[in-house]
Design a protein around this motif. Structure first.
Motif, PDB file in Angstrom:
ATOM      1  N   GLU A   1     -25.339   4.340  20.278  1.00 30.47           N
ATOM      2  CA  GLU A   1     -24.499   5.485  19.461  1.00 30.47           C
ATOM      3  C   GLU A   1     -22.891   5.373  19.603  1.00 30.47           C
ATOM      4  O   GLU A   1     -22.078   6.023  19.991  1.00 30.47           O
ATOM      5  CB  GLU A   1     -25.120   6.751  20.239  1.00 30.47           C
ATOM      6  CG  GLU A   1     -26.423   6.954  19.907  1.00 30.47           C
ATOM      7  CD  GLU A   1     -26.660   8.198  19.890  1.00 30.47           C
ATOM      8  OE1 GLU A   1     -25.971   9.309  20.677  1.00 30.47           O
ATOM      9  OE2 GLU A   1     -27.994   8.802  19.993  1.00 30.47           O
TER      10      GLU A   1
ATOM     11  N   ILE B   1     -22.966   7.359  10.904  1.00 36.37           N
ATOM     12  CA  ILE B   1     -23.911   7.767  12.022  1.00 36.37           C
ATOM     13  C   ILE B   1     -25.193   7.773  11.414  1.00 36.37           C
ATOM     14  O   ILE B   1     -26.427   7.129  11.788  1.00 36.37           O
ATOM     15  CB  ILE B   1     -23.540   9.071  12.592  1.00 36.37           C
ATOM     16  CG1 ILE B   1     -22.473   8.733  13.561  1.00 36.37           C
ATOM     17  CG2 ILE B   1     -24.881   9.655  13.351  1.00 36.37           C
ATOM     18  CD1 ILE B   1     -22.058  10.200  14.268  1.00 36.37           C
TER      19      ILE B   1
ATOM     20  N   ALA C   1     -21.009   7.843  17.618  1.00 36.24           N
ATOM     21  CA  ALA C   1     -20.704   9.193  17.822  1.00 36.24           C
ATOM     22  C   ALA C   1     -19.526   8.955  19.240  1.00 36.24           C
ATOM     23  O   ALA C   1     -18.697  10.075  19.070  1.00 36.24           O
ATOM     24  CB  ALA C   1     -21.987   9.673  18.762  1.00 36.24           C
TER      25      ALA C   1
END
Length: 201
Positions: A180, A99, A183
């Protein structure tokens, strides 16, 4: 699996300029799209210097992949150092590392996957193919080691599932399918680990 990490030799200033230029160009444009003339010009060296330092374009591509991978491994190690105790959080630290890595280093996805996608077959760039495979085998082995340390039943199988989540996320980064993805992958990995722990109790 061949997970041994190669020892990277020191680079001369000229070799460093070549590698830095090649790394930017290969990642941004693709390996086949970038010729040695373009690399030499970007590095401010002659083609002779490029070949003297690396021997071939394939060897330069391998060096590019290895040096990127070395930086990634250092990044992973730093995240693991923050979670020294075995357990769920230490396994998830791989996703945490990704990330924080992606925005500055991997907006076009994984360099190893991208390189592998440009290889036509086993006879085309075998050194590049071997390096791309090694990098993935190394990460799979890390997942397995972390799962084993955490006491999970069948850590190798669990590592394979985590690797699929990781690989799906990094491909999604390169494709830009949704925002993302790591995530999302981390959340799925967390729930997977919780389920695996529950099943074992």
């Amino acid at each position: 699996m061949s997970t041994a990490v190669p020892e990277l030799p020191p680079l001369t200033p000229g070799a460093r300029r070549v590698l830095d230029a090649a790394s930017d160009l290969f990642y941004e444009r693709g390996i086949h799209a970038v010729g040695v003339d373009t690399i030499a010009a970007a590095a401010g060296v002659t083609k002779k210097t490029l070949y003297d330092r690396f021997g071939s374009k394939e060897a330069l591509v391998v060096s590019y992949l290895q040096h990127r991978d070395a930086r990634w491994r250092d990044h992973v190690a730093a995240h693991l150092a923050r979670v020294p105790e075995p357990g769920h959080a230490r396994v998830l630290a791989i996703f945490d590392a990704a990330i924080s890595w992606v925005p500055d280093h991997s907006t076009k996805g994984c360099s190893a996957i991208n390189a592998r996608a440009e290889i036509d077959g086993p006879g085309d760039a075998p050194l590049v193919l071997a390096e791309a495979r090694r990098e993935k085998e190394w990460l799979l082995a890390v997942f397995a080691e972390l799962c084993g340390e955490a006491g999970f039943h069948d850590p190798d199988r669990l590592a394979e599932t985590l690797m699929l989540l990781y690989e799906g996320a990094i491909v999604t980064v390169g494709m830009g399918t949704f925002a993302e993805p790591f995530a999302t992958a981390r959340d799925s990995a967390r729930r997977l680990l919780e389920s695996a722990a529950s099943d074992a109790s």
